[in-house]
Scaffold this motif. Structure first.
Motif, PDB file in Angstrom:
ATOM      1  N   GLN A  29      -2.679  31.471 -17.472  1.00 42.09           N
ATOM      2  CA  GLN A  29      -2.696  32.632 -17.161  1.00 42.09           C
ATOM      3  C   GLN A  29      -2.490  33.088 -15.733  1.00 42.09           C
ATOM      4  OE1 GLN A  29      -6.483  34.454 -19.070  1.00 42.09           O
ATOM      5  NE2 GLN A  29      -4.890  35.477 -20.389  1.00 42.09           N
ATOM      6  N   THR A  30      -1.885  34.214 -15.638  1.00 38.58           N
ATOM      7  CA  THR A  30      -1.654  34.445 -14.124  1.00 38.58           C
ATOM      8  C   THR A  30      -3.202  35.128 -13.546  1.00 38.58           C
ATOM      9  OG1 THR A  30      -1.177  36.967 -14.475  1.00 38.58           O
ATOM     10  CG2 THR A  30       0.503  35.277 -14.610  1.00 38.58           C
ATOM     11  N   ALA A  31      -3.340  35.274 -12.353  1.00 42.87           N
ATOM     12  CA  ALA A  31      -4.274  36.099 -11.735  1.00 42.87           C
ATOM     13  C   ALA A  31      -3.969  37.571 -12.020  1.00 42.87           C
ATOM     14  CB  ALA A  31      -4.561  35.583 -10.164  1.00 42.87           C
ATOM     15  N   ALA A  32      -5.102  38.476 -11.824  1.00 43.58           N
ATOM     16  CA  ALA A  32      -4.675  39.775 -12.118  1.00 43.58           C
ATOM     17  C   ALA A  32      -4.019  40.175 -10.757  1.00 43.58           C
ATOM     18  CB  ALA A  32      -6.240  40.410 -11.808  1.00 43.58           C
ATOM     19  N   GLU A  33      -2.720  40.844 -11.329  1.00 45.30           N
ATOM     20  CA  GLU A  33      -1.785  41.235 -10.729  1.00 45.30           C
ATOM     21  C   GLU A  33      -2.017  42.727 -10.249  1.00 45.30           C
ATOM     22  OE1 GLU A  33       1.591  39.693  -9.576  1.00 45.30           O
ATOM     23  OE2 GLU A  33      -0.138  38.163  -9.656  1.00 45.30           O
ATOM     24  N   PRO A  34      -2.068  42.961  -9.024  1.00 42.32           N
ATOM     25  CA  PRO A  34      -2.180  44.324  -8.449  1.00 42.32           C
ATOM     26  C   PRO A  34      -0.903  45.419  -8.746  1.00 42.32           C
ATOM     27  CG  PRO A  34      -2.805  42.954  -6.719  1.00 42.32           C
ATOM     28  CD  PRO A  34      -2.143  41.960  -7.781  1.00 42.32           C
ATOM     29  N   GLY A  35       0.272  44.491  -8.915  1.00 45.83           N
ATOM     30  CA  GLY A  35       1.506  45.529  -9.105  1.00 45.83           C
ATOM     31  C   GLY A  35       1.603  45.882 -10.735  1.00 45.83           C
ATOM     32  N   LEU A  36       0.679  44.956 -11.295  1.00 41.95           N
ATOM     33  CA  LEU A  36       0.843  45.247 -12.974  1.00 41.95           C
ATOM     34  C   LEU A  36      -0.556  45.970 -13.376  1.00 41.95           C
ATOM     35  CD1 LEU A  36       2.443  41.803 -14.193  1.00 41.95           C
ATOM     36  CD2 LEU A  36       3.302  44.034 -13.525  1.00 41.95           C
ATOM     37  N   ILE A  59      -2.302  31.105 -10.356  1.00 43.36           N
ATOM     38  CA  ILE A  59      -1.073  31.386 -10.434  1.00 43.36           C
ATOM     39  C   ILE A  59      -1.138  32.959 -10.286  1.00 43.36           C
ATOM     40  CG2 ILE A  59       0.677  31.620 -12.180  1.00 43.36           C
ATOM     41  CD1 ILE A  59      -0.253  29.383 -13.978  1.00 43.36           C
ATOM     42  N   ALA A  60      -0.389  33.202  -8.980  1.00 46.37           N
ATOM     43  CA  ALA A  60      -0.458  34.594  -8.513  1.00 46.37           C
ATOM     44  C   ALA A  60       0.898  34.889  -8.090  1.00 46.37           C
ATOM     45  CB  ALA A  60      -1.080  34.871  -7.313  1.00 46.37           C
ATOM     46  N   PRO A  61       2.019  35.340  -9.228  1.00 49.64           N
ATOM     47  CA  PRO A  61       2.993  35.507  -8.716  1.00 49.64           C
ATOM     48  C   PRO A  61       3.579  36.866  -7.775  1.00 49.64           C
ATOM     49  CG  PRO A  61       2.859  35.386 -11.205  1.00 49.64           C
ATOM     50  CD  PRO A  61       1.646  35.624 -10.525  1.00 49.64           C
ATOM     51  N   SER A  62       2.465  37.845  -7.826  1.00 43.50           N
ATOM     52  CA  SER A  62       2.701  38.911  -6.870  1.00 43.50           C
ATOM     53  C   SER A  62       3.993  39.724  -7.263  1.00 43.50           C
ATOM     54  CB  SER A  62       2.802  38.405  -5.352  1.00 43.50           C
ATOM     55  OG  SER A  62       1.579  37.850  -4.885  1.00 43.50           O
ATOM     56  N   TYR A  63       3.984  40.021  -8.456  1.00 46.77           N
ATOM     57  CA  TYR A  63       4.911  41.025  -9.019  1.00 46.77           C
ATOM     58  C   TYR A  63       4.856  42.256  -8.297  1.00 46.77           C
ATOM     59  CZ  TYR A  63       5.139  37.836 -12.550  1.00 46.77           C
ATOM     60  OH  TYR A  63       5.365  36.652 -13.621  1.00 46.77           O
ATOM     61  N   ILE A  76       5.276  51.072 -15.539  1.00 48.54           N
ATOM     62  CA  ILE A  76       6.068  50.029 -15.386  1.00 48.54           C
ATOM     63  C   ILE A  76       5.122  48.764 -15.234  1.00 48.54           C
ATOM     64  CG2 ILE A  76       7.559  48.547 -13.766  1.00 48.54           C
ATOM     65  CD1 ILE A  76       9.279  50.996 -13.335  1.00 48.54           C
ATOM     66  N   GLY A  77       4.075  49.113 -14.467  1.00 51.37           N
ATOM     67  CA  GLY A  77       2.812  48.094 -14.126  1.00 51.37           C
ATOM     68  C   GLY A  77       2.121  47.894 -15.869  1.00 51.37           C
TER      69      GLY A  77
END
Length: 555
Positions: free
Chosen positions: A67-74, A428-432, A482-483
């Motif tokens: 799983q990713t980290a919590a994504e601010p952009g999402l 895992i932090a994609p920073s979308y 979108i997020g």
């Protein structure tokens, strides 16, 4: 250590790159090759039935279930981040789409590394080397004269990697393709000759209605070779790295844990990390090769401070728009009853066609979202189905999903160990959507989706926007929506990238050798300086083909 073993080459990861490398390197009978896979054999029937990806993703036998980290952009959401955990790796659970990307992607790699070996014209032979394209096997009447000559220059036959046309069509997707044309996206018969601009049905890595993974293509034909050893259920704990006489470091082997105990393995000609864009930086960091401050915080001895290990994470984020339709046959209506599912199963059993032979996406399109782009900057994956989220039940009304992703995001994320060792899931932090440019492309992408939906070709089906919804028009509201609906398309790359001498972020040189560490190479999606403009599986095969040639020549 409970035991020890000696090889010439040790390949970590029996995924897309690892299976091809094992095949190519073991062609030389004088080379002892070991291929190590942490997962199990690819025996599950759901690996081989194309629609089985629905059951493989999220299953602990075939997916690491990251799983990713919590994504601010999402809007703070965490996304599932599937990675293959079986022979064939992600090629055993992916969408099977054959896509090379754009010429400019590879020319950009050449510029980033200072090595013309990565230019499109020099990569093309390594795509062709293993390709077996259906149009060259089926005597396609559309291929004659100049068209045939051009196709032969761009494609191969009799290679191991099957490229097939899909075995079903949908009226609603044909109408969507016509709507794309009416919106200015021209049809294309081939996404893979260096420019993927246009709209058309994706070609897939299948054979006679079955998934064609890299374990079938490259590993199965080589398993009889006495100089090739394959271990499954073997977990790499760390690389064996010691000071080198030349003042740097030398990777002489790996430490592996199996059910029967631990093993120290030595590699006379080198270790090849092909564990993927998540596990490769994880193993490097656990072995003391990575950002010095991170390793010190975790109590890992720093063998070489390499800030680029785990950095530069890039991924394709897809905006999953949903449109309800009327008078159209979609999977929602076909599969929401026992009778419908029985008919689908019978069709596949008898003909190896129908919805069970489906790739996750059938229709594709590549387009520019604005005049600021000189080549396509977004990709559509259009599906005759809809659901709230991947893994959730299909909606009970007829609908389609038009997912659109930014092909070349400018946001950069990271992969970092949370704890010492390789037994724990990394961060895992994609920073979308972290950059204004990516947010602008997302807004433009949604505007393009709406423009296509308004074209005359779709009017008979009365499309109505369900997600994100036509009530949303303000940019701030649209970005929040979108997020809420955007998701990964499972294309992580770049976390151990190659680059020029003197570049402190470049983990590798242009021949994929780890800088400052003799005897260690990386060959997987993590080596990419920038993400390719499309699905990433086949580009990984190309770079593995190229790397195998270099290694065979070095001896």
């Amino acid at each position: 250590m409970d035991s020890a073993a000696h090889f010439d080459h040790i390949i970590i990861g029996a995924g897309t790159a690892g299976c091809l490398l094992a095949n190519r390197l073991s062609r030389d009978p004088a080379r002892r090759v070991l291929l190590i896979e942490a997962g199990g054999p690819d025996r599950s029937p759901w690996i081989h039935i194309p629609v089985g990806y629905l059951y493989c993703i999220g299953h602990p036998a075939t997916d690491w279930r990251f799983q990713t980290a919590a994504e601010p952009g999402l809007n703070g959401r965490r996304l599932r981040y599937p990675r293959g955990r079986t022979l064939g790796g992600c090629s055993s659970i992916n969408g099977m789409i054959y896509m090379r990307g754009q010429r400019e992607d590879y020319d950009g790699w050449a510029d980033a590394t200072g090595d013309d070996a990565w230019r499109w014209d020099n990569c093309l032979p390594h795509f062709i080397a293993h390709e077996d394209h259906w149009r060259l096997q089926a005597a396609d009447p559309g291929l004659t004269g100049a068209a045939l000559d051009g196709f032969l220059r761009a494609h191969g036959q009799d290679g191991e990697w099957k490229v097939s046309r899909q075995r079903l069509r949908w009226d609603i997707l044909d109408a969507y393709a016509q709507a794309c044309e009416q919106a200015g996206i021209a049809p294309t018969p081939d996404f893979n000759q260096g420019s993927n601009a246009g709209v058309g049905y994706f070609e897939v890595n299948q054979h006679r209605g079955w998934r064609w993974n890299t374990a079938k293509a490259f590993l199965r034909p080589a398993r009889h070779r006495r100089n090739l050893t394959v271990w499954t259920g073997a977990h790499v704990e760390s690389l064996i790295v010691a000071p080198d006489s030349g003042g740097g470091w030398h990777c002489s082997g790996v430490q592996v844990r199996q059910a029967q105990g631990r093993t120290a393995l030595t590699a006379a000609q080198g270790v090849i990390l092909s564990a993927g864009a998540v596990a490769t930086p994880q193993i490097l960091q656990a072995s003391g090769l990575g950002p010095g401050d991170l390793l010190q915080r975790l109590g890992i001895p720093v063998r070489q401070d390499m800030p680029g290990v785990g950095a530069n994470l890039q991924d394709h984020l897809q905006i999953r728009t949903v449109f309800g339709v009327s008078g159209a046959r979609t999977l929602n209506t076909l599969a929401n009853s026992w009778l419908g599912r029985a008919r689908i199963a019978l069709e596949y059993a008898l003909t190896r066609s129908g919805p069970m032979s489906m790739a996750p996406s059938q229709l594709g399109a590549f387009a520019c979202t604005s005049g600021a782009h000189v080549r396509p900057n977004v990709q559509f994956h259009v599906q005759p189905l809809s659901l709230d989220a991947f893994g959730e039940p299909l909606h009970r009304f007829p609908a389609i999903t038009a997912s659109v992703c930014n092909l070349r995001p400018t946001s950069r994320g990271h992969i970092r160990l949370r704890q010492p060792g390789t037994d724990h899931e990394p961060e895992i932090a994609p920073s979308y959507l972290a950059t204004g440019e990516d947010r602008q492309v997302a807004l433009e992408s949604l505007a393009l989706v709406r423009r296509i939906a308004a074209q005359p070709a779709l009017a008979p089906y009365a499309p109505r926007e369900i997600k994100p919804g036509t009530d949303l028009q303000d940019e701030a509201d649209l970005l929040r929506a979108i997020g809420d609906i955007a998701s990964t398309i499972f294309h992580p790359v770049g976390t151990a990238r190659m680059g020029r001498d003197g570049d402190p972020q470049a983990v590798l040189d242009s021949r994929l050798r780890v800088r400052g560490v003799r005897g260690l190479r990386v060959v997987d999606a993590s080596v990419m300086p920038t993400i390719t403009s499309g699905n990433t599986n086949s580009p990984v095969l190309m770079l593995a083909e190229k790397a195998a040639g270099w290694m065979l020549a070095e001896r």
